[in-house]
Motif scaffolding. Structure first.
Motif, short mmCIF file in Angstrom:
data_model
loop_
_atom_site.label_atom_id
_atom_site.label_comp_id
_atom_site.label_asym_id
_atom_site.label_seq_id
_atom_site.Cartn_x
_atom_site.Cartn_y
_atom_site.Cartn_z
N LEU A 52 0.85 -1.20 0.00
CA LEU A 52 0.00 0.00 0.00
C LEU A 52 0.88 1.23 0.00
O LEU A 52 1.91 1.28 0.66
CB LEU A 52 -0.92 0.02 1.22
N THR A 53 0.45 2.22 -0.69
CA THR A 53 1.25 3.44 -0.80
C THR A 53 0.98 4.37 0.37
O THR A 53 0.10 4.16 1.18
CB THR A 53 0.91 4.20 -2.09
N THR A 54 1.71 5.43 0.39
CA THR A 54 1.53 6.44 1.42
C THR A 54 0.32 7.31 1.14
O THR A 54 0.03 8.23 1.90
CB THR A 54 2.78 7.33 1.55
N ASN A 55 -0.42 7.06 0.07
CA ASN A 55 -1.61 7.84 -0.25
C ASN A 55 -2.78 7.52 0.67
O ASN A 55 -3.73 8.29 0.73
CB ASN A 55 -2.05 7.58 -1.70
N LEU A 56 -2.74 6.40 1.36
CA LEU A 56 -3.86 5.98 2.20
C LEU A 56 -4.11 7.02 3.29
O LEU A 56 -3.20 7.38 4.03
CB LEU A 56 -3.56 4.61 2.82
N THR A 57 -5.36 7.50 3.39
CA THR A 57 -5.72 8.48 4.42
C THR A 57 -6.66 7.92 5.47
O THR A 57 -6.73 8.45 6.57
CB THR A 57 -6.37 9.74 3.79
N THR A 58 -7.38 6.83 5.13
CA THR A 58 -8.35 6.26 6.07
C THR A 58 -8.21 4.74 6.07
O THR A 58 -8.25 4.11 5.02
CB THR A 58 -9.79 6.63 5.66
N LEU A 59 -8.06 4.18 7.27
CA LEU A 59 -7.96 2.73 7.43
C LEU A 59 -8.89 2.30 8.55
O LEU A 59 -8.82 2.80 9.67
CB LEU A 59 -6.51 2.33 7.77
N ASP A 60 -9.78 1.35 8.23
CA ASP A 60 -10.73 0.83 9.21
C ASP A 60 -10.45 -0.65 9.44
O ASP A 60 -10.64 -1.48 8.56
CB ASP A 60 -12.17 1.01 8.70
N LEU A 61 -9.97 -0.96 10.64
CA LEU A 61 -9.70 -2.33 11.06
C LEU A 61 -10.61 -2.73 12.22
O LEU A 61 -10.30 -3.64 12.98
CB LEU A 61 -8.23 -2.47 11.50
N SER A 62 -11.71 -2.06 12.35
CA SER A 62 -12.60 -2.30 13.49
C SER A 62 -13.27 -3.68 13.41
O SER A 62 -13.42 -4.25 12.34
CB SER A 62 -13.66 -1.21 13.57
N CYS A 63 -13.61 -4.17 14.59
CA CYS A 63 -14.40 -5.41 14.74
C CYS A 63 -13.74 -6.61 14.08
O CYS A 63 -14.37 -7.34 13.32
CB CYS A 63 -15.81 -5.20 14.25
N ASN A 64 -12.49 -6.81 14.36
CA ASN A 64 -11.77 -8.01 13.93
C ASN A 64 -11.40 -8.80 15.19
O ASN A 64 -11.98 -8.58 16.25
CB ASN A 64 -10.55 -7.63 13.09
N GLN A 65 -10.45 -9.70 15.08
CA GLN A 65 -10.12 -10.58 16.20
C GLN A 65 -8.66 -10.50 16.65
O GLN A 65 -8.20 -11.37 17.38
CB GLN A 65 -10.45 -12.03 15.83
N PHE A 66 -7.91 -9.48 16.22
CA PHE A 66 -6.50 -9.45 16.60
C PHE A 66 -6.33 -9.08 18.07
O PHE A 66 -7.11 -8.35 18.64
CB PHE A 66 -5.66 -8.55 15.68
N ASN A 67 -5.26 -9.64 18.66
CA ASN A 67 -5.01 -9.41 20.08
C ASN A 67 -3.78 -8.54 20.31
O ASN A 67 -3.46 -8.22 21.45
CB ASN A 67 -4.89 -10.72 20.85
N GLN A 68 -3.09 -8.17 19.24
CA GLN A 68 -1.96 -7.27 19.38
C GLN A 68 -1.69 -6.57 18.07
O GLN A 68 -2.10 -7.02 17.01
CB GLN A 68 -0.71 -8.02 19.83
N LEU A 69 -1.00 -5.46 18.19
CA LEU A 69 -0.50 -4.75 17.01
C LEU A 69 0.98 -4.53 17.25
O LEU A 69 1.37 -4.01 18.30
CB LEU A 69 -1.22 -3.40 16.86
N ASP A 70 1.80 -4.93 16.31
CA ASP A 70 3.24 -4.80 16.45
C ASP A 70 3.67 -3.34 16.38
O ASP A 70 3.02 -2.52 15.74
CB ASP A 70 3.96 -5.59 15.35
N ASP A 71 4.80 -3.06 17.02
CA ASP A 71 5.36 -1.71 16.96
C ASP A 71 5.57 -1.30 15.50
O ASP A 71 6.07 -2.08 14.70
CB ASP A 71 6.71 -1.66 17.68
#
Length: 159
Positions: A52-71
């Motif tokens: 994905l490029t740096t053009n992305l302005t909006t990201l929705d990762l809501s309501c998933n099942q992940f338990n961590q986000l890496d640094d």
């Protein structure tokens, strides 16, 4: 329709349990909005978004099942302005380094997390453009600490 010209992509509720193949986005250089909500994604890695490029302005990762986000998982999204990670009930903690590189992030949604989620008061310190944060109403008890640390620079809403 040419994928090269795609600016908005909604993949919500597609049961992408194994996550995202980075190759999916290799031709989407103009993508600005990506919605991956309600997909039961269990792991989010920096590699998932490597094409994905740096053009992305909006990201929705809501309501998933992940338990961590890496640094630094979002570090190459230099123009990201809105991030929604709400409703990930398995998420128990976030370190400030998760948001490394999000210098243009203005709006962050973090509601409906695990009941044992511990909010680190320093979580927002590396987000210089952050203006709005939506938090669970159970964090209202630390509102005074948040105001002391961030002043009026960030508007906190407790939902």
């Amino acid at each position: 329709y040419e994928l090269e010209n795609l600016t908005h992509l909604e993949l919500w509720d597609n049961k992408l349990t194994d996550g995202i193949n980075p190759e999916w986005f290799s031709r989407m250089q103009k993508l600005k909005t990506l919605d991956l909500s309600y997909n039961q994604i269990v792991r989010v890695t920096k590699e998932m978004f490597s094409h994905l490029t740096t053009n992305l302005t909006t990201l929705d990762l809501s309501c998933n099942q992940f338990n961590q986000l890496d640094d630094g998982v979002f570090s190459h999204f230099k123009n990201l302005e809105k991030l929604n990670i709400s409703g990930n009930h398995n998420l128990r903690e976030l370190k400030p380094q998760v948001f490394d590189g999000l210098d243009n992030l203005e709006n962050l949604n973090m509601i409906y997390f695990n009941k044992n989620f511990q909010l680190d008061i320093d979580l927002f310190q590396f987000l210089p453009s952050l203006k709005y944060v939506n938090l669970d109403n159970r964090f209202e008890e630390i509102q005074a600490e948040l105001l002391k640390k961030y002043g009026s620079r960030i508007e906190f809403s407790f939902i």
